[in-house]
Write a protein that holds these residues in place. Structure first.
Motif, mmCIF file in Angstrom:
data_model
loop_
_atom_site.group_PDB
_atom_site.id
_atom_site.type_symbol
_atom_site.label_atom_id
_atom_site.label_comp_id
_atom_site.label_asym_id
_atom_site.label_seq_id
_atom_site.Cartn_x
_atom_site.Cartn_y
_atom_site.Cartn_z
ATOM 1 N N TYR A 1 53.532 28.548 26.499
ATOM 2 C CA TYR A 1 54.859 28.609 25.883
ATOM 3 C C TYR A 1 55.659 27.527 26.600
ATOM 4 O O TYR A 1 56.031 27.721 27.758
ATOM 5 N N PHE B 1 55.037 26.787 30.343
ATOM 6 C CA PHE B 1 54.487 27.978 30.994
ATOM 7 C C PHE B 1 53.132 28.361 30.387
ATOM 8 O O PHE B 1 53.016 28.552 29.174
ATOM 9 N N PRO C 1 49.300 44.296 34.411
ATOM 10 C CA PRO C 1 50.734 44.595 34.481
ATOM 11 C C PRO C 1 51.512 43.870 33.388
ATOM 12 O O PRO C 1 50.961 43.047 32.662
ATOM 13 N N GLY D 1 53.489 41.223 31.457
ATOM 14 C CA GLY D 1 53.515 39.765 31.565
ATOM 15 C C GLY D 1 52.177 39.152 31.932
ATOM 16 O O GLY D 1 52.078 37.947 32.152
ATOM 17 N N LYS E 1 48.284 40.040 28.110
ATOM 18 C CA LYS E 1 47.478 40.913 27.249
ATOM 19 C C LYS E 1 47.912 40.784 25.781
ATOM 20 O O LYS E 1 47.094 40.539 24.907
ATOM 21 N N HIS F 1 48.379 49.995 30.335
ATOM 22 C CA HIS F 1 48.835 49.971 31.731
ATOM 23 C C HIS F 1 48.250 51.160 32.480
ATOM 24 O O HIS F 1 48.314 51.222 33.688
HETATM 25 N N1 ATP Z 1 57.542 33.704 22.950
HETATM 26 C C1 ATP Z 1 57.462 33.508 24.265
HETATM 27 N N2 ATP Z 1 58.090 32.480 24.865
HETATM 28 C C2 ATP Z 1 58.000 32.269 26.184
HETATM 29 N N3 ATP Z 1 57.276 33.040 27.038
HETATM 30 C C3 ATP Z 1 56.632 34.099 26.514
HETATM 31 C C4 ATP Z 1 56.689 34.384 25.108
HETATM 32 N N4 ATP Z 1 55.942 35.498 24.882
HETATM 33 C C5 ATP Z 1 55.454 35.871 26.084
HETATM 34 N N5 ATP Z 1 55.867 35.028 27.059
HETATM 35 C C6 ATP Z 1 55.509 35.112 28.483
HETATM 36 O O1 ATP Z 1 54.106 35.030 28.588
HETATM 37 C C7 ATP Z 1 53.621 35.915 29.592
HETATM 38 C C8 ATP Z 1 52.595 36.852 28.994
HETATM 39 O O2 ATP Z 1 53.255 37.733 28.091
HETATM 40 P P1 ATP Z 1 52.481 38.904 27.335
HETATM 41 O O3 ATP Z 1 53.470 39.604 26.457
HETATM 42 O O4 ATP Z 1 51.259 38.368 26.732
HETATM 43 O O5 ATP Z 1 52.077 39.835 28.547
HETATM 44 P P2 ATP Z 1 51.505 41.302 28.520
HETATM 45 O O6 ATP Z 1 50.434 41.348 29.528
HETATM 46 O O7 ATP Z 1 51.145 41.709 27.154
HETATM 47 O O8 ATP Z 1 52.727 42.133 29.009
HETATM 48 P P3 ATP Z 1 53.512 43.247 28.206
HETATM 49 O O9 ATP Z 1 52.685 44.447 28.362
HETATM 50 O O10 ATP Z 1 54.810 43.307 28.941
HETATM 51 O O11 ATP Z 1 53.667 42.761 26.790
HETATM 52 C C9 ATP Z 1 54.844 36.611 30.162
HETATM 53 O O12 ATP Z 1 55.229 35.959 31.341
HETATM 54 C C10 ATP Z 1 55.890 36.445 29.087
HETATM 55 O O13 ATP Z 1 57.197 36.397 29.645
#
Ligand code: ATP
Length: 325
Positions: free
Chosen positions: A13, A16, A37, A39, A42, A193
């Motif tokens: 993204y 990042f 966890p 972020g 997943k 989780h």
């Molecule tokens: N549209 C976006 N723009 C910028 N960063 C993003 C975007 N979507 C997710 N992220 C970032 O990418 C990383 C992974 O997010 P993701 O939602 O895949 O994690 P996750 O393991 O599923 O956590 P959760 O259970 O909180 O959804 C995180 O740091 C999140 O802030």
């Protein structure tokens, strides 16, 4: 046979990197879990596999179809139950299923039979004519799962399927999920989780900061730890952690108010610890490794419950806003 093949998948993204070149395969008929966890990456990975998000680089095949080049075929192969609540409260259970069947082009002649089948599977036959707004949280989730199965997908994706549900309802949902696997032979790909939930999976991938840090059957992951886990509370955690590291040459993890360490034999280690650090230790416990310990060992951190609670509060707030429309 692998029904999901992921090869060096990357998602950025902007600058990042949320998913850092992960590779794994899921076998047909497997219950496969992504544990990590907030972020960790997943949801991003799951959304890419479901064609809801495009990858930055890498390759992924689902049911033999390329998620980049054959998105429609991928969509026909999958069922989705995501974190966001997506039923229409103003309709009955049956109506919710009917519209989904139409969307997925389930032939009318088949639809009635399929609806009966999936409602029976999640034990909602008796309530099929009730408005969904009168359902409990667990019943709504079961209906969402039933809906995800209506078009007979090869792979059912469940993103945090039991978040916010009480343990009893969580167990009931799990019974249904495992039955689906056994009766229909479908593959279940889920994120969670909850450590106890991950225990139900045939294999789990532990994902942290966009990388897979461990992947195996829960039992094998726990056996990999080898020894016993010792948890200690002390009068001065940072100081004692350092002294234990130096004296015994073992890694010590400072986990909130406790110190955790893995030792070969807890029964002989604990008396030594008590003698060597008399007066500094307030409590000690020894247990066999859990998935929590596996996570702690592979990432150096615990999956924090408070993060989960925060996320659930956020979800409830959003739900509340939608209901208030
Ligand atoms: N549209 C976006 N723009 C910028 N960063 C993003 C975007 N979507 C997710 N992220 C970032 O990418 C990383 C992974 O997010 P993701 O939602 O895949 O994690 P996750 O393991 O599923 O956590 P959760 O259970 O909180 O959804 C995180 O740091 C999140 O802030």
């Amino acid at each position: 046979m692998s029904i999901v093949i992921v090869d060096h998948l990357v998602k950025r993204y902007g600058d990042f990197e949320a998913v850092k070149g992960i590779s794994f395969q899921v076998d047909k008929g497997e219950v496969f879990g992504f544990l990590g966890p907030n972020g960790a990456g997943k949801s991003t990975t799951i959304k890419i596999l479901c064609t809801l998000l495009t990858m930055t680089s890498g390759k992924a095949l689902l049911n033999g179809f390329d998620v980049n080049r054959e998105p429609l075929k991928v969509r026909q192969s999958i069922g989705l139950v995501f974190q966001d609540y997506s039923l229409d409260d103003r309709l009955t259970a049956e109506e919710n299923l009917y519209f989904h069947g139409m969307l997925y082009n389930v032939p009318r002649a088949l639809l009635k039979e399929r609806m009966e089948q999936v409602l029976a599977m999640v034990e909602l036959t008796e309530r099929r004519k009730d408005l969904v707004r009168n359902f409990s949280g667990g019943m709504k989730r079961r209906l969402e799962i039933a809906r995800g199965l209506l078009h007979h997908p090869q792979v059912l994706f469940l993103d945090e399927p039991t978040i916010g549900l009480d343990p009893q309802t969580r167990n009931a949902i799990w019974e249904h999920v495992l039955r689906l696997r056994d009766e229909l032979g479908i593959t279940v790909f889920m994120t969670t989780h909850y450590m106890e939930e991950a225990e139900h999976c045939d294999r789990i991938a532990i994902i942290d900061h966009g990388e897979i840090v461990a992947l195996d059957a829960p039992k094998a992951l726990k056996e990999d730890i080898g020894g016993d886990m010792v948890t200690v509370t002390t009068t001065n955690n940072p100081q004692l952690a350092e002294e234990i590291r130096q004296r015994y040459g073992i890694p010590v993890i400072e986990d909130g108010t406790v110190l955790r360490m893995e030792v070969e034999d807890g029964a002989s280690f604990v008396p030594r610890l008590a003698v060597d650090f008399t007066g500094m230790i307030t409590s000690v416990s020894v247990h066999e490794p859990t998935l929590d310990d596996v996570f702690l060992k592979t990432t150096g951190r615990a999956i924090r419950d408070e993060l989960l609670d925060e996320k659930e509060r956020f979800r409830q707030r959003r739900l509340g806003r939608r209901r208030g429309r």
